[in-house]
Design a protein around this motif. Structure first.
Motif, mmCIF file in Angstrom:
data_model
loop_
_atom_site.group_PDB
_atom_site.id
_atom_site.type_symbol
_atom_site.label_atom_id
_atom_site.label_comp_id
_atom_site.label_asym_id
_atom_site.label_seq_id
_atom_site.Cartn_x
_atom_site.Cartn_y
_atom_site.Cartn_z
ATOM 1 N N VAL A 51 -10.319 2.791 -3.456
ATOM 2 C CA VAL A 51 -9.482 1.603 -3.361
ATOM 3 C C VAL A 51 -8.396 1.880 -2.328
ATOM 4 O O VAL A 51 -7.969 3.021 -2.148
ATOM 5 C CB VAL A 51 -8.870 1.259 -4.735
ATOM 6 C CG1 VAL A 51 -7.886 2.322 -5.187
ATOM 7 C CG2 VAL A 51 -8.182 -0.103 -4.698
ATOM 8 N N VAL A 52 -7.977 0.850 -1.640
ATOM 9 C CA VAL A 52 -6.895 0.961 -0.657
ATOM 10 C C VAL A 52 -5.676 0.255 -1.220
ATOM 11 O O VAL A 52 -5.716 -0.938 -1.532
ATOM 12 C CB VAL A 52 -7.299 0.336 0.690
ATOM 13 C CG1 VAL A 52 -6.129 0.383 1.672
ATOM 14 C CG2 VAL A 52 -8.504 1.065 1.264
ATOM 15 N N ARG A 53 -4.581 1.013 -1.353
ATOM 16 C CA ARG A 53 -3.363 0.449 -1.936
ATOM 17 C C ARG A 53 -2.126 1.033 -1.265
ATOM 18 O O ARG A 53 -2.193 2.074 -0.616
ATOM 19 C CB ARG A 53 -3.288 0.755 -3.431
ATOM 20 C CG ARG A 53 -4.259 -0.020 -4.295
ATOM 21 C CD ARG A 53 -3.913 0.154 -5.743
ATOM 22 N NE ARG A 53 -4.887 -0.458 -6.617
ATOM 23 C CZ ARG A 53 -4.828 -0.411 -7.940
ATOM 24 N NH1 ARG A 53 -3.838 0.227 -8.520
ATOM 25 N NH2 ARG A 53 -5.752 -0.988 -8.677
ATOM 26 N N ALA A 54 -1.021 0.351 -1.477
ATOM 27 C CA ALA A 54 0.282 0.880 -1.087
ATOM 28 C C ALA A 54 0.933 1.421 -2.354
ATOM 29 O O ALA A 54 1.477 0.671 -3.159
ATOM 30 C CB ALA A 54 1.147 -0.213 -0.461
ATOM 31 N N GLU A 55 0.852 2.710 -2.547
ATOM 32 C CA GLU A 55 1.360 3.338 -3.762
ATOM 33 C C GLU A 55 2.879 3.216 -3.829
ATOM 34 O O GLU A 55 3.580 3.570 -2.871
ATOM 35 C CB GLU A 55 0.973 4.811 -3.771
ATOM 36 C CG GLU A 55 1.562 5.602 -4.925
ATOM 37 C CD GLU A 55 1.342 7.089 -4.749
ATOM 38 O OE1 GLU A 55 1.808 7.850 -5.618
ATOM 39 O OE2 GLU A 55 0.725 7.500 -3.760
ATOM 40 N N PRO A 56 3.442 2.708 -4.908
ATOM 41 C CA PRO A 56 4.904 2.617 -5.002
ATOM 42 C C PRO A 56 5.537 4.000 -5.110
ATOM 43 O O PRO A 56 4.952 4.929 -5.648
ATOM 44 C CB PRO A 56 5.124 1.795 -6.275
ATOM 45 C CG PRO A 56 3.892 2.017 -7.090
ATOM 46 C CD PRO A 56 2.771 2.176 -6.109
ATOM 47 N N VAL A 57 6.746 4.117 -4.574
ATOM 48 C CA VAL A 57 7.529 5.346 -4.657
ATOM 49 C C VAL A 57 8.569 5.152 -5.760
ATOM 50 O O VAL A 57 9.382 4.229 -5.698
ATOM 51 C CB VAL A 57 8.221 5.661 -3.319
ATOM 52 C CG1 VAL A 57 9.084 6.912 -3.450
ATOM 53 C CG2 VAL A 57 7.180 5.844 -2.224
#
Length: 354
Positions: A51-57
């Motif tokens: 999956v392609v995601r913008a992982e939260p910090v």
């Protein structure tokens, strides 16, 4: 009757022997069957997806004002008066504290007298030089002394003008470090003031270098305060530090938040979720596939060889998403992982796939 008794006594041992032999054979058969499956663990395989995601910090920090001032005296001395207390609202330019001017005024007077003497000396040497009774060198030295004394007087007068503290911003006194009658060194903080404009509240957090590289000014953030547990606040990244803190090796990120109608104060604890614009690809496996997880590190088992053996593979955990685990590293080229039965495996285990 006697013959019947004799026959019964002879047949009973034979019957017992036959039953014992049958039980022994049954036990032997069960033992053999158990030994044939000893060390074989039934397991289930699950495909690895991506999956392609913008992982939260995720980070935490404290609320503060974007306009903060640590006010101090330009010169050291004894504090004469303090005009503001902690929690008091002040206006820009308001007088907050003064030093005892006895020593400072004496220094100004000393510089003034030295300047007047240098003026007289210069006038005398200038007249003598006009009468050829003084040399050019003497005139130049007198000129230099005159200029030096003027600069010394300027310094003394400047220091006297800064023997007081005035508020540099409209805000609130968050801390008063000293009191009247105490000696303070030059530059030592006396007051800490936070600006009170509603648009100037920020949260400062520290992030790792990998997370810092994924963030940009303008990225969105969600801020949750312990003081308002049921009220999330929106925010945006306003500043990214260009160097790591030398103590904790983290990069400071400043998030400007929108408080709405909520009352904020410096020092409120905040949990921040930063959403970077840059996305990345993750390998996705069920959570039960992870064994020996420790923070971001973990292991999974995958089938090996003839699929009757297993291999233990180290993985890097990105974050949890319900019953799924998003992995950042470790499963390149792997198509399946072992889920059911993974907790009972070792690298010497033999498996049977259900």
């Amino acid at each position: 009757m006697k013959i019947l008794s004799i026959l019964l006594s002879l047949s009973l041992p034979v019957l017992l022997w036959a039953c014992g032999s049958k039980a022994e054979n049954k036990t032997t058969e069960s033992t053999t069957t158990a030994r044939s499956v000893e060390g074989v663990v039934p397991v289930k395989l699950t495909p690895v997806t991506s999956v392609v995601r913008a992982e939260p910090v995720i980070a935490s920090g404290l609320v503060s004002s974007a306009e903060e001032a640590r006010l101090s005296f330009k010169v050291g001395g004894i504090i004469n008066r303090m005009f503001a207390d902690e929690g008091q609202t002040v206006r820009k330019g308001q007088l907050l504290a003064t030093l005892d001017l006895t020593e400072i005024d004496a220094q100004v007077s000393q510089a003034q007298l030295a300047s007047e003497k240098a003026e007289r000396d210069f006038g005398r040497v200038q007249r003598l030089y006009g009468d050829t009774a003084a040399t050019l060198e003497q005139l130049q030295n007198a000129t230099t002394s005159q200029n030096v004394s003027k600069q010394a007087l300027t310094i003394a007068q400047f220091n006297r003008s800064y023997a007081q503290i005035r508020a540099s911003v409209d805000g609130t006194v968050t801390r008063k470090v000293a009191n009247a009658g105490e000696y303070v060194a030059a530059g030592a903080s006396v007051y800490l003031i936070s600006g009170n404009r509603r648009s100037d509240w920020v949260v400062r957090v520290g992030v790792s270098d990998k997370d810092w590289a994924r963030l940009q000014p303008g990225n969105r953030a969600t801020v949750r305060l312990d003081a308002y547990p049921d009220q999330p606040f929106s925010g945006t990244i306003s500043e990214l530090a260009q160097a790591a803190d030398p103590v904790n090796k983290l990069y400071e990120v400043e998030i400007r938040i929108t408080p709405g109608t909520a009352k904020l104060a410096p020092g409120l604890f905040a949990n921040v979720s930063l959403l970077p614009a840059r996305s990345r690809s993750y390998a996705v496996v069920p959570v039960e596939a992870i064994v020996e997880g420790n923070g971001k590190d973990g292991f999974v088992y995958i089938p090996a060889g003839d699929r009757e053996k297993v291999r233990k593979v180290a993985v890097q955990i990105g974050y949890l998403d319900g019953d799924k685990v998003l992995l950042t590293n470790g499963l390149s080229g792997v198509k399946e992982v072992i889920t059911a039965g993974s907790a009972f495996l070792t690298e010497e285990s033999r498996v049977v796939i259900k």
